[in-house]
Design a protein around this motif. Structure first.
Motif, PDB file in Angstrom:
ATOM      1  N   LEU A  36     -45.026 -48.728 -14.499  1.00 15.32           N
ATOM      2  CA  LEU A  36     -45.178 -47.531 -13.674  1.00 15.32           C
ATOM      3  C   LEU A  36     -43.784 -47.024 -13.320  1.00 15.32           C
ATOM      4  CD1 LEU A  36     -47.838 -48.960 -11.175  1.00 15.32           C
ATOM      5  CD2 LEU A  36     -48.269 -47.908 -13.404  1.00 15.32           C
ATOM      6  N   TYR A  37     -43.423 -45.846 -13.812  1.00 20.75           N
ATOM      7  CA  TYR A  37     -42.104 -45.275 -13.577  1.00 20.75           C
ATOM      8  C   TYR A  37     -42.211 -44.105 -12.590  1.00 20.75           C
ATOM      9  CZ  TYR A  37     -39.836 -47.860 -17.339  1.00 20.75           C
ATOM     10  OH  TYR A  37     -39.314 -48.866 -18.125  1.00 20.75           O
ATOM     11  N   ALA A  38     -41.416 -44.154 -11.521  1.00 22.12           N
ATOM     12  CA  ALA A  38     -41.305 -43.001 -10.628  1.00 22.12           C
ATOM     13  C   ALA A  38     -40.619 -41.861 -11.373  1.00 22.12           C
ATOM     14  CB  ALA A  38     -40.501 -43.376  -9.384  1.00 22.12           C
ATOM     15  N   THR A  39     -41.165 -40.652 -11.267  1.00 19.46           N
ATOM     16  CA  THR A  39     -40.608 -39.516 -11.996  1.00 19.46           C
ATOM     17  C   THR A  39     -39.167 -39.252 -11.593  1.00 19.46           C
ATOM     18  OG1 THR A  39     -42.783 -38.502 -12.270  1.00 19.46           O
ATOM     19  CG2 THR A  39     -40.876 -37.042 -12.452  1.00 19.46           C
ATOM     20  N   ASP A  40     -38.875 -39.269 -10.296  1.00 19.11           N
ATOM     21  CA  ASP A  40     -37.501 -39.159  -9.820  1.00 19.11           C
ATOM     22  C   ASP A  40     -37.398 -39.858  -8.468  1.00 19.11           C
ATOM     23  OD1 ASP A  40     -38.398 -37.338  -7.822  1.00 19.11           O
ATOM     24  OD2 ASP A  40     -38.056 -35.638  -9.147  1.00 19.11           O
ATOM     25  N   GLY A  41     -36.226 -39.720  -7.824  1.00 22.30           N
ATOM     26  CA  GLY A  41     -36.000 -40.442  -6.575  1.00 22.30           C
ATOM     27  C   GLY A  41     -36.965 -40.098  -5.470  1.00 22.30           C
ATOM     28  N   ALA A  46     -44.526 -42.601  -4.034  1.00 23.23           N
ATOM     29  CA  ALA A  46     -45.766 -42.278  -4.755  1.00 23.23           C
ATOM     30  C   ALA A  46     -46.065 -43.328  -5.815  1.00 23.23           C
ATOM     31  CB  ALA A  46     -45.652 -40.899  -5.388  1.00 23.23           C
ATOM     32  N   ALA A  47     -45.044 -43.754  -6.547  1.00 22.57           N
ATOM     33  CA  ALA A  47     -45.256 -44.780  -7.562  1.00 22.57           C
ATOM     34  C   ALA A  47     -45.708 -46.089  -6.927  1.00 22.57           C
ATOM     35  CB  ALA A  47     -43.974 -44.989  -8.368  1.00 22.57           C
ATOM     36  N   ALA A  48     -45.108 -46.438  -5.768  1.00 21.99           N
ATOM     37  CA  ALA A  48     -45.542 -47.639  -5.060  1.00 21.99           C
ATOM     38  C   ALA A  48     -46.982 -47.501  -4.576  1.00 21.99           C
ATOM     39  CB  ALA A  48     -44.607 -47.912  -3.878  1.00 21.99           C
ATOM     40  N   GLY A  49     -47.332 -46.312  -4.094  1.00 21.21           N
ATOM     41  CA  GLY A  49     -48.711 -46.084  -3.663  1.00 21.21           C
ATOM     42  C   GLY A  49     -49.698 -46.175  -4.805  1.00 21.21           C
ATOM     43  N   ALA A  77     -36.407 -48.123  -1.377  1.00 23.65           N
ATOM     44  CA  ALA A  77     -37.758 -47.711  -0.963  1.00 23.65           C
ATOM     45  C   ALA A  77     -38.111 -48.113   0.451  1.00 23.65           C
ATOM     46  CB  ALA A  77     -38.786 -48.291  -1.938  1.00 23.65           C
ATOM     47  N   GLY A  78     -37.380 -49.049   1.048  1.00 21.77           N
ATOM     48  CA  GLY A  78     -37.701 -49.474   2.399  1.00 21.77           C
ATOM     49  C   GLY A  78     -38.790 -50.534   2.431  1.00 21.77           C
ATOM     50  N   VAL A  79     -39.267 -50.800   3.620  1.00 20.94           N
ATOM     51  CA  VAL A  79     -40.246 -51.859   3.848  1.00 20.94           C
ATOM     52  C   VAL A  79     -41.661 -51.330   3.611  1.00 20.94           C
ATOM     53  CG1 VAL A  79     -41.198 -53.444   5.572  1.00 20.94           C
ATOM     54  CG2 VAL A  79     -38.736 -52.976   5.518  1.00 20.94           C
ATOM     55  N   LEU A 119     -53.602 -65.873  -8.288  1.00 22.24           N
ATOM     56  CA  LEU A 119     -53.370 -64.486  -7.910  1.00 22.24           C
ATOM     57  C   LEU A 119     -54.333 -63.537  -8.617  1.00 22.24           C
ATOM     58  CD1 LEU A 119     -49.466 -64.513  -8.110  1.00 22.24           C
ATOM     59  CD2 LEU A 119     -50.874 -64.675  -6.040  1.00 22.24           C
ATOM     60  N   GLY A 120     -54.680 -62.487  -7.890  1.00 23.30           N
ATOM     61  CA  GLY A 120     -55.508 -61.450  -8.487  1.00 23.30           C
ATOM     62  C   GLY A 120     -54.697 -60.371  -9.163  1.00 23.30           C
ATOM     63  N   ALA A 121     -53.439 -60.197  -8.744  1.00 18.57           N
ATOM     64  CA  ALA A 121     -52.547 -59.199  -9.343  1.00 18.57           C
ATOM     65  C   ALA A 121     -51.120 -59.525  -8.936  1.00 18.57           C
ATOM     66  CB  ALA A 121     -52.912 -57.784  -8.904  1.00 18.57           C
ATOM     67  N   VAL A 122     -50.176 -59.088  -9.758  1.00 15.74           N
ATOM     68  CA  VAL A 122     -48.754 -59.260  -9.472  1.00 15.74           C
ATOM     69  C   VAL A 122     -48.070 -57.915  -9.626  1.00 15.74           C
ATOM     70  CG1 VAL A 122     -46.587 -60.374 -10.156  1.00 15.74           C
ATOM     71  CG2 VAL A 122     -48.735 -61.662 -10.248  1.00 15.74           C
ATOM     72  N   ILE A 123     -47.220 -57.564  -8.654  1.00 17.42           N
ATOM     73  CA  ILE A 123     -46.401 -56.361  -8.722  1.00 17.42           C
ATOM     74  C   ILE A 123     -44.943 -56.796  -8.724  1.00 17.42           C
ATOM     75  CG2 ILE A 123     -45.750 -54.190  -7.602  1.00 17.42           C
ATOM     76  CD1 ILE A 123     -48.498 -54.226  -6.209  1.00 17.42           C
ATOM     77  N   VAL A 124     -44.166 -56.289  -9.662  1.00 19.89           N
ATOM     78  CA  VAL A 124     -42.725 -56.535  -9.703  1.00 19.89           C
ATOM     79  C   VAL A 124     -42.036 -55.185  -9.552  1.00 19.89           C
ATOM     80  CG1 VAL A 124     -40.771 -57.341 -11.063  1.00 19.89           C
ATOM     81  CG2 VAL A 124     -42.953 -58.573 -11.161  1.00 19.89           C
ATOM     82  N   GLU A 125     -41.252 -55.036  -8.489  1.00 20.68           N
ATOM     83  CA  GLU A 125     -40.617 -53.763  -8.166  1.00 20.68           C
ATOM     84  C   GLU A 125     -39.102 -53.869  -8.334  1.00 20.68           C
ATOM     85  OE1 GLU A 125     -40.236 -50.626  -4.409  1.00 20.68           O
ATOM     86  OE2 GLU A 125     -41.339 -52.511  -4.186  1.00 20.68           O
ATOM     87  N   THR A 126     -38.537 -52.982  -9.160  1.00 18.45           N
ATOM     88  CA  THR A 126     -37.094 -52.970  -9.385  1.00 18.45           C
ATOM     89  C   THR A 126     -36.569 -51.551  -9.296  1.00 18.45           C
ATOM     90  OG1 THR A 126     -37.202 -52.688 -11.787  1.00 18.45           O
ATOM     91  CG2 THR A 126     -37.329 -54.943 -10.934  1.00 18.45           C
ATOM     92  N   CYS A 127     -35.277 -51.424  -9.090  1.00 16.81           N
ATOM     93  CA  CYS A 127     -34.616 -50.124  -9.018  1.00 16.81           C
ATOM     94  C   CYS A 127     -33.400 -50.149  -9.942  1.00 16.81           C
ATOM     95  CB  CYS A 127     -34.200 -49.817  -7.578  1.00 16.81           C
ATOM     96  SG  CYS A 127     -33.324 -48.246  -7.383  1.00 16.81           S
TER      97      CYS A 127
END
Length: 249
Positions: A36-41, A46-49, A77-79, A119-127
């Motif tokens: 899942l790629y955020a379109t821009d900054g 939205a991508a996290a949501g 992205a903050g907390v 686990l039912g799902a895993v999310i890996v978030e990077t910037c």
């Protein structure tokens, strides 16, 4: 490419939008990696949501979710707010967050989480660019997800797509919500584009509204909108999938 028979046999989650599920061969696949790629900054939230919506829809009531974040992603992205997740129909009490500075350790933790079977799902978030996530590392994640069964969502911002073993790749942007009484913001709405899938069509776009009560999506229809403070994406409103480069009818 996966043989058609194997593609149909995968366990899949029906999103609630018939055209989207048809494009995916019945829905988003479990036991696979989805980028899942955020379109821009301005679209990081939205991508996290969108990732949160997918994790909520694809897990059962008691399933645990692991959300692994790089330190740079936290600064960007903050907390993550538990109340916001709950407002979207999620269960933040079932989520374990991990903040890991080292990229290799982050990816290793994702593999370990998938292999745990807990686990039912895993999310890996990077910037930003992530050289450590090369094709070999991507295949390792894909194999762990395939053997264990839960979906893995790679949430990326500030980066361009590179070759990977992901089943699907998406670009996500914020969109205007339908106004509630008093012109209050309504349910979250996302403009999404299917950039790639291993077997099946791509280059399609949708505008989706999240239904927190049923934990599925619907395509947005007519009605008053609450504006967002950024440009919209080319996805059509309530017009089904739009091919990349086409205008909606």
């Amino acid at each position: 490419m996966l043989p058609p028979g194997l593609r149909r046999s995968l366990r899949r989650w029906a999103s609630g939008v018939a055209s989207l599920d048809a494009a995916l061969g019945g829905g988003l696949a479990y036991g696979r990696v989805h980028e899942l790629y955020a379109t821009d900054g301005g679209d990081v939230a939205a991508a996290a949501g969108f990732a949160l919506s997918l994790a909520t829809g694809m897990t059962d009531m008691g399933d645990a979710v692991s959300w692994l974040r790089s330190r740079r992603a936290v600064r960007q992205a903050g907390v993550v707010q538990a109340n916001g997740w709950a407002e979207m129909g999620g269960r933040p009490e079932n989520c374990a967050f991990g903040i890991i500075a080292d990229a290799k350790e982050l990816l290793r933790a994702a593999v370990d989480g998938l292999r745990s079977g807990a686990l039912g799902a895993v999310i890996v978030e990077t910037c930003g660019a992530l050289p450590e996530l090369d094709l070999t590392a991507s295949r390792r994640l894909a194999l762990a997800a395939e053997k264990s069964g839960p979906p893995l969502f790679l949430l990326r911002s500030g980066a361009e797509p590179v070759p990977s073993a992901a089943e699907t790749r998406w670009r996500v942007a914020a969109a205007a919500s339908r106004a509630l009484p008093g012109n209050a913001p309504g349910a979250p709405v996302f403009d999404i584009e299917l950039l790639r899938q291993r077997s099946g069509p791509c280059g399609l776009s949708w505008r989706l509204e999240w239904n927190r009560d049923q934990c599925i999506f619907t395509e947005t229809g007519a009605g008053a909108l609450v504006s967002v403070s950024r440009r919209g994406s080319p996805a059509a409103t309530g017009a089904g999938p739009v091919r990349h480069g086409q205008r909606a009818a």
